[in-house]
Design an enzyme around this catalytic site. Structure first.
Site, PDB file in Angstrom:
ATOM      1  N   GLU A   1       0.821  -1.233   0.000  1.00 24.18           N
ATOM      2  CA  GLU A   1       0.000   0.000   0.000  1.00 24.18           C
ATOM      3  C   GLU A   1       0.849   1.274   0.000  1.00 24.18           C
ATOM      4  OE1 GLU A   1      -3.575   0.838   0.196  1.00 24.18           O
ATOM      5  OE2 GLU A   1      -3.555  -1.073  -0.842  1.00 24.18           O
ATOM      6  N   VAL A   2       1.942   1.254  -0.730  1.00 25.67           N
ATOM      7  CA  VAL A   2       2.808   2.441  -0.772  1.00 25.67           C
ATOM      8  C   VAL A   2       2.760   3.155  -2.119  1.00 25.67           C
ATOM      9  CG1 VAL A   2       4.394   1.606   0.998  1.00 25.67           C
ATOM     10  CG2 VAL A   2       4.861   1.117  -1.410  1.00 25.67           C
ATOM     11  N   GLY A   3       2.000   2.616  -3.073  1.00 25.05           N
ATOM     12  CA  GLY A   3       1.897   3.297  -4.363  1.00 25.05           C
ATOM     13  C   GLY A   3       2.537   2.566  -5.532  1.00 25.05           C
ATOM     14  N   LYS A   4       2.852   1.277  -5.362  1.00 24.98           N
ATOM     15  CA  LYS A   4       3.461   0.523  -6.465  1.00 24.98           C
ATOM     16  C   LYS A   4       2.583   0.508  -7.702  1.00 24.98           C
ATOM     17  CE  LYS A   4       3.711  -3.376  -4.264  1.00 24.98           C
ATOM     18  NZ  LYS A   4       3.275  -2.958  -2.917  1.00 24.98           N
TER      19      LYS A   4
ATOM     20  N   LYS B   1       2.013  -9.000 -13.086  1.00 30.57           N
ATOM     21  CA  LYS B   1       2.066  -8.987 -11.613  1.00 30.57           C
ATOM     22  C   LYS B   1       2.044 -10.441 -11.183  1.00 30.57           C
ATOM     23  CE  LYS B   1       0.389  -7.354  -7.323  1.00 30.57           C
ATOM     24  NZ  LYS B   1       0.640  -6.173  -6.478  1.00 30.57           N
TER      25      LYS B   1
ATOM     26  N   GLU C   1       4.771  -5.291 -11.776  1.00 32.28           N
ATOM     27  CA  GLU C   1       4.610  -4.827 -10.390  1.00 32.28           C
ATOM     28  C   GLU C   1       4.877  -5.993  -9.450  1.00 32.28           C
ATOM     29  OE1 GLU C   1       0.703  -3.391  -9.067  1.00 32.28           O
ATOM     30  OE2 GLU C   1       1.415  -3.400  -6.991  1.00 32.28           O
TER      31      GLU C   1
ATOM     32  N   ASP D   1      -5.271  -4.730  -8.868  1.00 33.20           N
ATOM     33  CA  ASP D   1      -4.059  -4.205  -9.498  1.00 33.20           C
ATOM     34  C   ASP D   1      -3.969  -4.568 -10.985  1.00 33.20           C
ATOM     35  OD1 ASP D   1      -3.427  -3.215  -7.044  1.00 33.20           O
ATOM     36  OD2 ASP D   1      -1.618  -4.407  -6.744  1.00 33.20           O
TER      37      ASP D   1
ATOM     38  N   SER E   1      -3.329 -10.588  -4.366  1.00 32.29           N
ATOM     39  CA  SER E   1      -4.179 -11.112  -3.289  1.00 32.29           C
ATOM     40  C   SER E   1      -5.081  -9.997  -2.771  1.00 32.29           C
ATOM     41  CB  SER E   1      -3.337 -11.740  -2.170  1.00 32.29           C
ATOM     42  OG  SER E   1      -2.396 -10.820  -1.692  1.00 32.29           O
TER      43      SER E   1
HETATM   44  N1  LIG Z   1       0.308   9.656  -6.757  1.00 30.34           N
HETATM   45  C1  LIG Z   1      -0.839   9.126  -6.271  1.00 30.34           C
HETATM   46  N2  LIG Z   1      -2.025   9.551  -6.738  1.00 30.34           N
HETATM   47  C2  LIG Z   1      -3.183   9.030  -6.288  1.00 30.34           C
HETATM   48  N3  LIG Z   1      -3.260   8.074  -5.351  1.00 30.34           N
HETATM   49  C3  LIG Z   1      -2.093   7.606  -4.842  1.00 30.34           C
HETATM   50  C4  LIG Z   1      -0.839   8.100  -5.286  1.00 30.34           C
HETATM   51  N4  LIG Z   1       0.144   7.432  -4.629  1.00 30.34           N
HETATM   52  C5  LIG Z   1      -0.479   6.566  -3.816  1.00 30.34           C
HETATM   53  N5  LIG Z   1      -1.822   6.667  -3.926  1.00 30.34           N
HETATM   54  C6  LIG Z   1      -2.855   5.908  -3.183  1.00 30.34           C
HETATM   55  O1  LIG Z   1      -2.243   5.124  -2.192  1.00 30.34           O
HETATM   56  C7  LIG Z   1      -2.896   3.865  -2.065  1.00 30.34           C
HETATM   57  C8  LIG Z   1      -1.930   2.749  -2.288  1.00 30.34           C
HETATM   58  O2  LIG Z   1      -1.468   2.787  -3.633  1.00 30.34           O
HETATM   59  P1  LIG Z   1      -1.237   1.473  -4.480  1.00 30.34           P
HETATM   60  O3  LIG Z   1      -2.470   0.662  -4.569  1.00 30.34           O
HETATM   61  O4  LIG Z   1      -0.586   1.892  -5.738  1.00 30.34           O
HETATM   62  O5  LIG Z   1      -0.194   0.718  -3.498  1.00 30.34           O
HETATM   63  P2  LIG Z   1       0.523  -0.664  -3.730  1.00 30.34           P
HETATM   64  O6  LIG Z   1       1.888  -0.521  -3.134  1.00 30.34           O
HETATM   65  O7  LIG Z   1       0.417  -1.089  -5.136  1.00 30.34           O
HETATM   66  O8  LIG Z   1      -0.344  -1.640  -2.812  1.00 30.34           O
HETATM   67  P3  LIG Z   1      -0.351  -3.262  -2.837  1.00 30.34           P
HETATM   68  O9  LIG Z   1       0.760  -3.659  -1.920  1.00 30.34           O
HETATM   69  O10 LIG Z   1      -1.710  -3.588  -2.302  1.00 30.34           O
HETATM   70  O11 LIG Z   1      -0.143  -3.708  -4.246  1.00 30.34           O
HETATM   71  C9  LIG Z   1      -4.028   3.849  -3.083  1.00 30.34           C
HETATM   72  O12 LIG Z   1      -5.208   4.206  -2.442  1.00 30.34           O
HETATM   73  C10 LIG Z   1      -3.593   4.899  -4.091  1.00 30.34           C
HETATM   74  O13 LIG Z   1      -4.676   5.440  -4.757  1.00 30.34           O
HETATM   75 MG   LIG Z   2      -0.452  -2.760  -5.936  1.00 29.06          MG
END
Ligand SMILES: Nc1ncnc2c1ncn2[C@@H]1O[C@H](COP(=O)(O)OP(=O)(O)OP(=O)(O)O)[C@@H](O)[C@H]1O
Ligand SMILES: [Mg+2]
Length: 219
Positions: A12-15, A37, A111, A50, A41
């Site tokens: 949940e960091v924005g990947k 990917k 990803e 994703d 999960s």
């Molecule tokens: N630049 C951004 N613009 C809009 N939303 C963002 C941005 N960066 C992060 N977020 C928000 O932060 C949250 C986590 O982002 P994201 O789903 O990309 O994380 P992730 O690392 O892919 O998570 P996971 O481990 O579940 O795959 C989401 O709600 C996403 O919309």
């Molecule tokens: Mg993700």
């Protein structure tokens, strides 16, 4: 295989957001972009998965199976998701699927799952897959307090197995960054000796409004 492997400091960091913007940037430049990917999960939790966001960002016509060969309902580590589903994630199946995805594309955006040390199986971690795919790494990280340590740990864990870290992307980057965000950016760049990019808050529903983010080729 031309492409990038987007990982992060954790879950949940924005990947996905970073991977989506990179995919969209290459597609907007006229390239055929494939996405991948290894495992998804948390499908039970609802929201756009994703693999779906990645597909529409890339303008790809890949099937769910082609993008994410292992998909699980519970929000758990992929090795546990597989165990609960009565199967084991297979390295060869992942590599075949990734190669197949890349086959008809100019650029592959992969990803990871969670962070670099997340197990796909207890003997095969996300960073092992990144190394098998021989793709440069992009690390998504938060801009605020705590990110220096998390980001530099992720960088070290990637470099420890010979992975090339192309860039760190701080996301979502505030419109008016404060002293903490500005200092974090400088500290990570200086200590980690790598390029830092930033991504402002984007409207996920409107890829046409996203900024360009193309991080291949080092620099
Ligand atoms: N630049 C951004 N613009 C809009 N939303 C963002 C941005 N960066 C992060 N977020 C928000 O932060 C949250 C986590 O982002 P994201 O789903 O990309 O994380 P992730 O690392 O892919 O998570 P996971 O481990 O579940 O795959 C989401 O709600 C996403 O919309
Ligand atoms: Mg993700």
């Amino acid at each position: 295989m031309r492409g990038v492997f987007v990982t992060g400091t954790g879950t949940e960091v924005g990947k996905t957001v970073v991977a989506a913007v990179i995919a969209r940037s290459h597609a907007a430049a006229g390239e055929r972009v494939a996405v991948f990917k290894p495992a998804v999960s948390g499908l039970d939790e609802g929201g756009e998965p994703d693999h779906t966001l990645l597909r529409r960002s890339a303008g790809s016509s890949q099937s769910d199976d082609e993008i994410a060969p292992y998909r699980y309902g519970p929000p758990v580590s992929p090795h546990l998701g597989a165990e609960l589903a009565g199967e084991t994630i297979e390295r060869e199946r992942l590599l075949d699927a990734a190669r197949e995805a890349a086959h008809d594309a100019d650029f592959l955006v992969c990803e990871g799952v969670g962070g670099v040390l997340v197990p796909l199986t207890l003997g095969y971690l996300v960073r092992d897959l990144a190394r098998d795919l021989a793709l440069p790494i992009v690390i998504a990280a938060a801009p605020g307090l705590g990110t220096i340590n998390h980001t530099l740990m992720a960088v070290e864990c990637a470099r420890a197995v010979g992975l090339e870290v192309t860039a760190v992307v701080l996301t979502p980057w505030p419109n008016e960054p404060g002293v903490v965000e500005t200092s974090n950016r400088e500290a990570i760049e200086r200590i980690g000796q790598m390029r830092i990019a930033v991504l402002p808050l984007i409207d996920l529903a409107d890829p046409g409004s996203w900024p360009a983010l193309s991080l291949s080729g080092g620099g």
